[in-house]
Design an enzyme around this catalytic site. Structure first.
Site, mmCIF file in Angstrom:
data_model
loop_
_atom_site.group_PDB
_atom_site.id
_atom_site.type_symbol
_atom_site.label_atom_id
_atom_site.label_comp_id
_atom_site.label_asym_id
_atom_site.label_seq_id
_atom_site.Cartn_x
_atom_site.Cartn_y
_atom_site.Cartn_z
ATOM 1 N N ARG A 1 0.770 -1.276 -0.032
ATOM 2 C CA ARG A 1 0.102 0.083 0.049
ATOM 3 C C ARG A 1 0.885 1.071 -0.135
ATOM 4 O O ARG A 1 1.819 1.282 0.939
ATOM 5 C CB ARG A 1 -0.944 0.175 1.055
ATOM 6 N N ARG B 1 -13.303 -7.897 5.496
ATOM 7 C CA ARG B 1 -13.395 -6.388 5.843
ATOM 8 C C ARG B 1 -14.963 -6.315 6.174
ATOM 9 O O ARG B 1 -15.751 -6.767 6.687
ATOM 10 C CB ARG B 1 -12.859 -5.738 4.962
HETATM 11 P P1 ATP Z 1 -7.636 -4.610 -0.765
HETATM 12 O O1 ATP Z 1 -9.087 -4.754 -1.212
HETATM 13 O O2 ATP Z 1 -6.947 -6.019 -0.938
HETATM 14 O O3 ATP Z 1 -7.615 -3.690 0.390
HETATM 15 P P2 ATP Z 1 -7.191 -2.388 -2.341
HETATM 16 O O4 ATP Z 1 -6.679 -2.318 -3.710
HETATM 17 O O5 ATP Z 1 -8.515 -1.951 -1.785
HETATM 18 O O6 ATP Z 1 -6.999 -3.897 -1.823
HETATM 19 P P3 ATP Z 1 -6.056 -0.019 -0.949
HETATM 20 O O7 ATP Z 1 -5.138 -0.018 0.214
HETATM 21 O O8 ATP Z 1 -7.309 0.434 -0.557
HETATM 22 O O9 ATP Z 1 -6.144 -1.732 -1.405
HETATM 23 O O10 ATP Z 1 -5.292 0.513 -2.229
HETATM 24 C C1 ATP Z 1 -4.103 0.309 -2.748
HETATM 25 C C2 ATP Z 1 -3.167 1.147 -3.161
HETATM 26 O O11 ATP Z 1 -4.066 1.991 -4.049
HETATM 27 C C3 ATP Z 1 -3.168 2.399 -1.816
HETATM 28 O O12 ATP Z 1 -2.064 2.085 -1.133
HETATM 29 C C4 ATP Z 1 -2.881 3.512 -2.835
HETATM 30 O O13 ATP Z 1 -1.455 3.613 -3.129
HETATM 31 C C5 ATP Z 1 -3.589 3.537 -4.035
HETATM 32 N N1 ATP Z 1 -4.842 4.178 -3.738
HETATM 33 C C6 ATP Z 1 -5.798 4.081 -3.141
HETATM 34 N N2 ATP Z 1 -6.888 5.086 -3.173
HETATM 35 C C7 ATP Z 1 -6.261 5.901 -3.923
HETATM 36 C C8 ATP Z 1 -6.578 7.245 -4.262
HETATM 37 N N3 ATP Z 1 -7.748 7.692 -3.843
HETATM 38 N N4 ATP Z 1 -5.677 7.968 -5.160
HETATM 39 C C9 ATP Z 1 -4.538 7.535 -5.311
HETATM 40 N N5 ATP Z 1 -3.971 6.300 -5.038
HETATM 41 C C10 ATP Z 1 -4.915 5.619 -4.164
#
Ligand code: ATP
Length: 327
Positions: free
Chosen positions: A76, A176
């Protein structure tokens, strides 16, 4: 529809899920088949910012289809949420001549992809990789099937010991703020109660039901709780049952991260392969900002905007079936 691609990058981002490797393999080999150069970006968006980008060949994805985790690692990245971070990431992509991206991850990763793509006009294709199955526009997400089967195997084992001692087990599963792992694992292990975030938990009703079942000597062994349930996790639920039904012999089992690991199931390998293949096809066809999913067994494209916002719904039928079978 947009520009054609010749050098593409693939990354895994957010939480890992079993089957990501099968998808990486599909992206790399499909890209090579179509004469593209394919680059692996390590550690999600962090690797894009830190230039951890390496060329991939067919051999680099050999012997990974059966492995959990992700050979590209995942992370992340706080920095990617900033304009400076994304600017650095884009500069690194330019350095390698990368003109299209496949992002395997969850809705947060798609959010980042959408922002990045809008800022730098680079086509991004999302592939849903999450055990939580909380993304609209697809019947499957990579990793859910493996995670739920891991939960089922563990709960079956817990039932044996619960039954031997006439104990009530409160079992917490992952997901979650989505209750899919709880719902599926609860139904398929014959749990007596399932508590999920999509339905308000009525603790009084649960306590009355436990008392009533005790009176008619129906042995209650298993309550499956989603980690994101509105009442709280297994510890909170067991606390109140202990207070109100002090004669009940209760244990708590929190399944935790075992649900994320392990060799992916056949289903996860197959959907990962199909989605990875389709993601590269989408880039070649000039698609922009879509998530590749599978709906009614066909490849389906959802604008990243909708994949981010919408959540899947749990129909009343499911709850009805469960209640009848658990009564
Ligand atoms: P999981 O469902 O397993 O948690 P995810 O893709 O939803 O996976 P997140 O931690 O929410 O996991 O997002 C992964 C990465 O995407 C973040 O660490 C960040 O770098 C990027 N990211 C998320 N939201 C944004 C945003 N609004 N703008 C820019 N980058 C983002």
């Amino acid at each position: 529809m947009g520009q054609k691609v010749s050098r593409i990058g693939v990354l895994t981002s957010g939480g890992d899920s079993p089957g990501m490797n099968a998808c990486i393999r599909a992206v790399v080999r499909t890209g090579l088949f179509h004469g593209l150069e394919v680059f692996g970006v390590l550690r999600g968006y962090s690797g894009m910012i830190d230039d951890e980008i390496q060329p991939m060949d067919s051999k680099s994805v050999a012997n990974i289809i059966q492995r959990g985790g992700t050979i590209l690692k995942t992370a992340r990245s706080k920095e990617f949420r900033t304009s400076e971070g994304r600017t650095r990431a884009y500069a690194n992509l330019q350095k390698h001549g990368i003109d299209g991206l496949v992002i395997i991850g969850g809705d947060g990763s798609f959010h980042g992809a959408k922002t990045f793509s809008n800022e730098f006009n680079i086509p991004c294709i999302g592939v849903p990789g999450t055990i939580d199955k909380d993304i609209a526009g697809t019947d499957f997400t990579i990793g859910f099937d493996t995670a739920v089967n891991t939960a089922v195997q563990a709960i079956d084992k817990i039932r044996d010991t619960a039954d031997a001692h006439d104990r009530l087990f409160i079992i917490e599963v992952m997901g979650r703020d989505a209750g899919y792992i709880a719902l599926h694992s609860g139904i398929s292990t014959g749990a007596e109660h399932i508590l999920i975030p999509e339905r308000k938990t009525d603790m009084e009703a649960l306590l009355i039901s436990l008392q009533e079942k005790e009176k008619r000597r129906k042995l209650v062994n298993l309550v499956v709780v989603a980690e994101g349930d509105d009442f709280g996790g297994a510890n909170e639920v067991s606390k109140i049952i202990r207070e109100r039904l002090p004669n009940t012999d209760i244990r708590v089992a929190i399944l935790g991260h075992i649900q994320r690991g392990g060799s992916p199931t056949c289903l996860d390998r197959v959907i990962a392969s199909r989605m990875g293949y389709a993601a590269v096809g989408s880039l070649i066809e000039g698609r922009h900002n879509v998530m590749v999913g599978i709906v009614n067994n066909r490849i389906h494209y959802t604008p990243l905007d909708n994949a981010v916002k919408a959540k899947q719904r749990i129909s009343e039928d499911w709850m009805k079936i469960f209640k009848i079978l658990a009564s």
